[in-house]
Motif scaffolding. Structure first.
Motif, mmCIF file in Angstrom:
data_model
loop_
_atom_site.group_PDB
_atom_site.id
_atom_site.type_symbol
_atom_site.label_atom_id
_atom_site.label_comp_id
_atom_site.label_asym_id
_atom_site.label_seq_id
_atom_site.Cartn_x
_atom_site.Cartn_y
_atom_site.Cartn_z
ATOM 1 N N GLY A 609 137.182 25.664 57.330
ATOM 2 C CA GLY A 609 137.408 24.549 58.234
ATOM 3 C C GLY A 609 138.589 23.672 57.874
ATOM 4 N N VAL A 610 139.053 23.734 56.623
ATOM 5 C CA VAL A 610 140.117 22.815 56.184
ATOM 6 C C VAL A 610 141.276 23.518 55.487
ATOM 7 C CG1 VAL A 610 138.571 20.825 55.963
ATOM 8 C CG2 VAL A 610 138.853 22.381 54.029
ATOM 9 N N ILE A 611 141.187 24.824 55.287
ATOM 10 C CA ILE A 611 142.218 25.501 54.495
ATOM 11 C C ILE A 611 143.584 25.470 55.173
ATOM 12 C CG2 ILE A 611 141.855 27.809 55.463
ATOM 13 C CD1 ILE A 611 142.178 28.878 52.563
ATOM 14 N N THR A 612 143.603 25.284 56.498
ATOM 15 C CA THR A 612 144.893 25.228 57.202
ATOM 16 C C THR A 612 145.693 24.001 56.783
ATOM 17 O OG1 THR A 612 143.734 24.174 59.053
ATOM 18 C CG2 THR A 612 144.130 26.538 59.213
ATOM 19 N N SER A 613 145.060 23.054 56.118
ATOM 20 C CA SER A 613 145.777 21.873 55.624
ATOM 21 C C SER A 613 146.365 22.099 54.243
ATOM 22 C CB SER A 613 144.831 20.661 55.579
ATOM 23 O OG SER A 613 144.288 20.384 56.845
ATOM 24 N N ASN A 614 146.021 23.228 53.626
ATOM 25 C CA ASN A 614 146.520 23.507 52.288
ATOM 26 C C ASN A 614 147.963 24.015 52.347
ATOM 27 O OD1 ASN A 614 146.873 25.679 49.924
ATOM 28 N ND2 ASN A 614 145.459 24.078 49.240
ATOM 29 N N PRO A 615 148.912 23.364 51.646
ATOM 30 C CA PRO A 615 150.335 23.754 51.736
ATOM 31 C C PRO A 615 150.581 25.203 51.309
ATOM 32 C CG PRO A 615 150.099 21.616 50.683
ATOM 33 C CD PRO A 615 148.730 22.182 50.801
ATOM 34 N N TYR A 616 149.939 25.642 50.228
ATOM 35 C CA TYR A 616 150.172 26.998 49.746
ATOM 36 C C TYR A 616 149.690 28.033 50.766
ATOM 37 C CZ TYR A 616 149.652 31.292 47.061
ATOM 38 O OH TYR A 616 149.716 32.603 46.640
ATOM 39 N N PHE A 617 148.519 27.801 51.344
ATOM 40 C CA PHE A 617 147.993 28.735 52.342
ATOM 41 C C PHE A 617 148.935 28.811 53.541
ATOM 42 C CE2 PHE A 617 145.498 29.626 56.147
ATOM 43 C CZ PHE A 617 144.842 30.798 55.783
ATOM 44 N N ARG A 618 149.401 27.644 54.035
ATOM 45 C CA ARG A 618 150.300 27.640 55.189
ATOM 46 C C ARG A 618 151.616 28.355 54.856
ATOM 47 N NH1 ARG A 618 149.115 22.086 55.604
ATOM 48 N NH2 ARG A 618 151.286 21.642 55.079
ATOM 49 N N GLN A 619 152.084 28.128 53.632
ATOM 50 C CA GLN A 619 153.360 28.739 53.233
ATOM 51 C C GLN A 619 153.259 30.270 53.250
ATOM 52 O OE1 GLN A 619 154.567 27.693 49.228
ATOM 53 N NE2 GLN A 619 155.732 29.592 49.028
ATOM 54 N N VAL A 620 152.192 30.822 52.640
ATOM 55 C CA VAL A 620 152.041 32.277 52.604
ATOM 56 C C VAL A 620 151.770 32.809 54.004
ATOM 57 C CG1 VAL A 620 150.729 34.189 51.591
ATOM 58 C CG2 VAL A 620 151.203 32.144 50.228
ATOM 59 N N LEU A 621 151.011 32.070 54.796
ATOM 60 C CA LEU A 621 150.679 32.507 56.163
ATOM 61 C C LEU A 621 151.950 32.666 56.988
ATOM 62 C CD1 LEU A 621 147.895 33.018 57.574
ATOM 63 C CD2 LEU A 621 148.204 30.792 58.673
ATOM 64 N N GLU A 622 152.851 31.675 56.895
ATOM 65 C CA GLU A 622 154.093 31.746 57.672
ATOM 66 C C GLU A 622 155.036 32.795 57.087
ATOM 67 O OE1 GLU A 622 154.349 30.318 60.456
ATOM 68 O OE2 GLU A 622 152.531 29.109 60.248
ATOM 69 N N ALA A 623 155.076 32.890 55.750
ATOM 70 C CA ALA A 623 155.972 33.865 55.123
ATOM 71 C C ALA A 623 155.588 35.294 55.489
ATOM 72 C CB ALA A 623 155.954 33.689 53.598
ATOM 73 N N GLN A 624 154.300 35.547 55.699
ATOM 74 C CA GLN A 624 153.837 36.878 56.062
ATOM 75 C C GLN A 624 153.833 37.105 57.572
ATOM 76 O OE1 GLN A 624 152.843 39.460 53.789
ATOM 77 N NE2 GLN A 624 154.009 38.055 52.501
ATOM 78 N N GLY A 625 154.266 36.090 58.304
ATOM 79 C CA GLY A 625 154.336 36.221 59.760
ATOM 80 C C GLY A 625 152.990 36.227 60.448
ATOM 81 N N LEU A 626 151.974 35.697 59.777
ATOM 82 C CA LEU A 626 150.632 35.701 60.358
ATOM 83 C C LEU A 626 150.300 34.412 61.101
ATOM 84 C CD1 LEU A 626 148.194 37.404 57.816
ATOM 85 C CD2 LEU A 626 148.604 38.027 60.181
ATOM 86 N N GLY A 627 151.074 33.368 60.870
ATOM 87 C CA GLY A 627 150.780 32.093 61.504
ATOM 88 C C GLY A 627 150.759 32.212 63.020
ATOM 89 N N ASP A 628 151.859 32.751 63.581
ATOM 90 C CA ASP A 628 151.939 32.876 65.038
ATOM 91 C C ASP A 628 150.922 33.882 65.564
ATOM 92 O OD1 ASP A 628 153.946 31.016 65.116
ATOM 93 O OD2 ASP A 628 155.579 32.502 65.040
ATOM 94 N N ARG A 629 150.665 34.937 64.823
ATOM 95 C CA ARG A 629 149.756 35.969 65.310
ATOM 96 C C ARG A 629 148.306 35.460 65.344
ATOM 97 N NH1 ARG A 629 151.357 41.722 62.660
ATOM 98 N NH2 ARG A 629 150.008 42.393 64.372
ATOM 99 N N LEU A 630 147.914 34.727 64.310
ATOM 100 C CA LEU A 630 146.554 34.176 64.317
ATOM 101 C C LEU A 630 146.425 33.047 65.337
ATOM 102 C CD1 LEU A 630 145.583 34.129 60.519
ATOM 103 C CD2 LEU A 630 144.958 35.798 62.272
ATOM 104 N N TYR A 631 147.528 32.306 65.545
ATOM 105 C CA TYR A 631 147.525 31.274 66.583
ATOM 106 C C TYR A 631 147.325 31.909 67.959
ATOM 107 C CZ TYR A 631 149.468 27.808 69.830
ATOM 108 O OH TYR A 631 149.661 26.950 70.889
ATOM 109 N N ALA A 632 148.042 32.979 68.220
ATOM 110 C CA ALA A 632 147.894 33.674 69.502
ATOM 111 C C ALA A 632 146.493 34.282 69.628
ATOM 112 C CB ALA A 632 148.950 34.756 69.623
#
Length: 903
Positions: A609-632
């Motif tokens: 419920g809160v991990i999306t606020s974690n900087p490290y998690f967001r950084q790896v998520l975007e670096a792996q190109g998963l941010g937009d895909r999970l958002y979609a």
């Protein structure tokens, strides 16, 4: 017992300590008085130059000499000759030393007072709880638990602070005030008279004004106690409140009570600060008179400057003790009132004799003389309603008697009277010739076992509550040598508390038929089987999180069982029943979030419920190109959910299939989708985070939206490796990765056994897994160990984490584990259906006859047909016994019983 007079009660229990501290206070007055005279000596001597008129003059410092009759002058120390500057420094050093000595005296006195007060507070609280345990049963129908606990916890709290000051404060503060006043008189009689008059005015006016505060304080105490009781009622009756839609009525009632408390407290503030203003004014006017009158006397030569300075310095130490003395007097009156109110609430007629509750460890062979009987027994409640009217009943060892009656027949009251739960208002209950109420609880509490449908369990584990009825007295030997006692036990003795320790082993193994702890678990498992609770306890164990350090080699055994279970399922062609976690593969039966982490999140900031606020998690998520895909993906999940479920009522069973959204969330996501689809505004970070979180709980085989492609699953597996490898040190302990050959401490026992997720392809997959696990545990020798883990399940407040049926089964198990002469069952299994009740009744009667045991059993049955299994049937109607005989005879006889079995 608590004395009606608080001061006398304090003196009775703390006399030696009070005398010692009074002696210390008396000794402390010597350096206290000396500290008043030093400023005068410093000002008149080295500062103004008295005795140092010649620049080279010296004076003797610290000469110690005195005269004795018939002996003459004795000199202990000739002193030291010092110059004017040396005298200034020496006197200043002495002044500093006296300040330190006075401070140390205060420190010691305050610490001693605090310890004394806390010790007596402990004694008072224990005495109150001891009296609660001796209240007659009818008292508990008239009192509220929250109000009583509030009195024990909060209302006696000020008594602890007052205890240390009860005699010390007037001696210390009065001594300090009188010392300062006497010193002022010695320096100047006019200034002493002014001080005495103003002190007298303060002493007369301030206490009178504070009487109103005492009245308001009593009102505040009563209203706060009533509020605590009302809140407790709300907590206990919250289901009734919601069922009848009376929550707003309760809010109105609480608001009204808070309003009354507010008014009382505001009046206290106004009156308190008015008193404080007058007290400060009277204290401040005295220096004005000192400066004016004292200055006038100094100008006329009637008072030297050193004396004036000494008087002013002495007065600085007068208002403080005087104010504290007045505060002490108010506190004395206030705590006396509170103490009186508390002991009045605890002064109950007909309390149990303390001797009847003395612990005993030598009752293993003690037995009640037969029969257990009611003789002309009558019971009435507080409203004079008749429950039983001149009932005669006898229960002998070896008999199994069914007590039959409708609601209001008195059958339940008879059972309660036999177990001493209610007391007779006429006649008596006897064991042989002895009145049951005159026998010690150490005997009746072990030889009579009682269970009813109104179960109560204490805050703790299932095992603690199951064995609660065996904790009569500490079984470990205890010495009487005070020097060998622990600090806590020494304090217990000094506070008048019992010297036995709750940390001792209290289990009465003999009453279970065991020789020690090793024989306890078999007895526990036997009673669980008898009441049909073994499966429930096993379920609780499998759903429990276990610390393997507390269970020997259980962790390694579970890991071994994990592989054995998978092999067993493979042999049965059920290898697809569990989809295992594999480091390099996506588990389609697990959530997206579980596949991302491939482990359990331990730190709160790494939960889904809160991990999306974690900087490290967001950084790896975007670096792996998963941010937009999970958002979609989240948008599509929301879109499908809104389209399928927006028109369904909130209580529709389909919502039980939604793990990522509740019925209340649908309107919010509907609005968010409209905002994103319209393009009126770009998605904010909060919008993106909400949609990404929505994707975390998605399981393809369960939700079937067709959103998980092979490419996306591969990307999630790739993210997993990068995320875990690069975890910062501060987060590395926050995730416990899945290890195929290791025990997952943060997972349940079942999670560790499966190391995967049950496939959605099998409709009865959970049942098959449970059956496989239950069959495998005995083969691997883990059955008893895992069942013992279930005994560590925490039942919550009042056992509310258990179902009603589980609570009644546990209550029966708690009764059956004790070996007693008589068992009284009062509709103990009413939450179960009739068929199950009949089964458990038969198993219980059979269990109680095992091992040559032959107790007397009285059972208030829920259905008259259950009485067929008993040797004898007693029928009650309207508080009297109307039939007594065998089931066969009464079934043929025209009467109440025949009518009951026919209805």
């Amino acid at each position: 017992m608590l004395d009606q007079n608080l001061s006398r009660y304090i003196w009775t229990h703390t006399r030696p300590q009070q005398l010692w501290i009074l002696f210390v206070v008396a000794v402390s007055m010597i350096p206290y008085f000396m500290s008043f005279n030093l400023p005068k000596m410093i000002v008149n001597g080295p500062i103004q130059g008295a005795g140092f008129e010649d620049p080279n003059a010296t004076q003797t410092f610290s000469r110690i000499a005195f005269d004795l009759p018939w002996v003459g002058n004795i000199v202990l120390f000739d002193g030291v000759e010092v110059t004017r500057l040396g005298m200034l420094m020496a006197l200043s050093a002495v002044f500093l030393g006296l300040v330190i000595i006075n401070g140390l005296f205060k420190f010691y006195i305050n610490i001693y007072k605090g310890k004394l007060g806390e010790r007596l507070l402990r004694r008072i609280r224990f005495t109150l709880v001891d009296q609660i345990l001796r209240f007659p049963p009818a008292t508990f129908k008239r009192i509220k638990g929250a109000e009583v606990s509030s009195m024990v916890k909060d209302e006696v709290e000020p008594l602890g602070g007052y205890t240390g000051d009860a005699f010390v404060a007037p001696a210390l503060l009065g001594g300090q005030a009188l010392t300062a006043l006497a010193f002022i008189f010695v320096q100047s009689v006019p200034l002493g008279l002014i001080t005495a008059v103003l002190v007298a005015v303060q002493a007369l006016i301030i206490p009178r004004m504070r009487r109103r505060l005492l009245v308001l304080g009593r009102m505040r105490q009563l209203t706060a106690r009533e509020l605590a009781g009302r809140v407790s009622e709300i907590v206990d009756g919250v289901n009734t409140i919601h069922s009848y839609d009376t929550s707003n009525y309760e809010r109105a009632d609480i608001s009204d009570r808070l309003g009354r408390i507010f008014k009382i407290r505001f009046d206290i503030y106004q009156w308190k600060f008015l008193v404080k203003f007058i007290n400060n004014f009277l204290s401040s006017i005295t220096p004005f008179l000192f400066y004016s009158v004292g200055g006038y006397l100094a100008l006329n030569g009637q008072l030297d400057v050193g004396q004036l300075v000494a008087v002013i310095a002495a007065y600085k130490d007068l208002p403080g003790p005087l104010k504290e003395l007045i505060d002490w007097d108010q506190l004395r009156q206030d705590v006396q009132v509170k103490y009186q109110q508390v002991i009045n609430q605890f002064a109950v007629d007909g309390m149990i004799d303390p001797a009847l509750q003395d612990p005993a460890t030598d009752t293993a062979t003690a037995r009640l003389a037969p029969p257990l009987a009611a003789v002309n027994l009558s019971v009435m409640d507080d409203s004079s309603a008749v429950g039983l009217n001149r009932v005669n009943f006898a229960l002998y060892p070896g008999q199994a008697v069914a007590i039959v009656g409708t609601a209001g027949s008195g059958s339940e009251i008879l059972a309660e009277a036999l177990a001493r739960i209610v007391w007779p208002t006429g006649g008596k209950v006897v064991a042989g010739e002895a009145d049951l109420l005159t026998l010690p609880e150490a005997l009746t509490g072990r030889t009579i076992t009682y269970a009813d449908s109104d179960t109560y369990f204490f805050f703790g584990t299932l095992g603690d509550n199951l064995l609660y009825g065996l904790k009569h007295a500490p079984t470990a030997p205890e010495g009487d040598d005070t020097a060998a006692l622990t600090w806590n036990r020494k304090e217990s003795l000094l506070a008048g508390n019992p010297h036995y320790d709750s940390a001792c082993d209290w289990i009465d193994y003999a009453s279970v038929g065991a020789n020690g702890p090793e024989g306890l678990l078999p007895a526990v498992f036997a009673v669980l089987d008898t009441v049909g609770m073994t499966k429930d306890v096993l379920d609780l164990a499998l759903r429990s999180t276990v610390n393997p350090a507390n269970h020997g080699d259980l962790a390694q055994s579970i890991v071994t069982m994990r592989h054995t279970l998978h092999d067993t399922l493979l042999e049965q062609n059920l290898d697809g029943l569990i989809v295992p976690f594999e480091p390099g593969a996506y588990n389609v039966e697990a959530t997206v979030f579980e596949n991302l982490l491939f482990g359990n999140a331990i730190l709160p900031e790494l939960r889904s419920g809160v991990i999306t606020s974690n900087p490290y998690f967001r950084q790896v998520l975007e670096a792996q190109g998963l941010g937009d895909r999970l958002y979609a993906m989240g948008i599509e999940v929301a879109r499908n959910a809104v389209e399928l479920f927006s028109d369904l009522p909130p209580d529709h069973p389909f919502f039980q299939q939604l793990t990522f959204m509740t019925a209340d969330d649908i309107p919010d996501y509907q609005l968010l989708l409209q905002k994103l689809d319209s393009g009126s505004a770009a998605a904010t970070e909060a919008d993106r985070a909400a949609m990404i979180r929505l994707s975390f709980d998605y399981i393809e085989p369960r939700h079937r939206f067709g959103l998980l492609t092979a490419d996306l699953m591969a990307a999630i597996v790739a993210f997993r490796a990068v995320f875990l490898d690069g975890l910062p040190d501060d987060l590395r302990q926050g995730i416990e990765p899945y290890d195929p050959d290791g025990y997952i401490v943060s997972g349940t026992l079942l999670d560790n056994m499966l190391f995967g997720r049950i496939s959605q392809k099998y409709r009865d997959g959970a049942d098959r897994i449970y059956a496989a696990v239950a069959a495998l545990l005995p083969k691997l020798g883990l059955y008893d160990t895992v069942l013992a883990v279930g005994l560590d399940f925490h039942v919550g407040a009042g056992g509310k984490r258990l179902t009603n049926a589980q609570r009644q089964k546990l209550s029966m198990a708690r009764a059956l584990i004790r070996h007693s002469d008589y068992y009284i069952f009062n509709r103990p299994l009413s939450a179960l259906d009739g068929r199950v009740q009949m089964q458990l009744l038969g198993k219980t009667l059979e269990f109680l006859r095992q091992g040559g045991r032959d107790p007397g059993i009285a059972w208030v049955v829920s259905s008259p047909r259950m009485a067929e299994r008993f040797d004898r049937v007693v029928v009650l109607d309207r508080g009297t016994v109307v039939d007594d005989g065998t089931y066969a005879d009464l079934a043929q006889k025209n009467g109440v019983f025949k009518d009951l079995i026919s209805s």
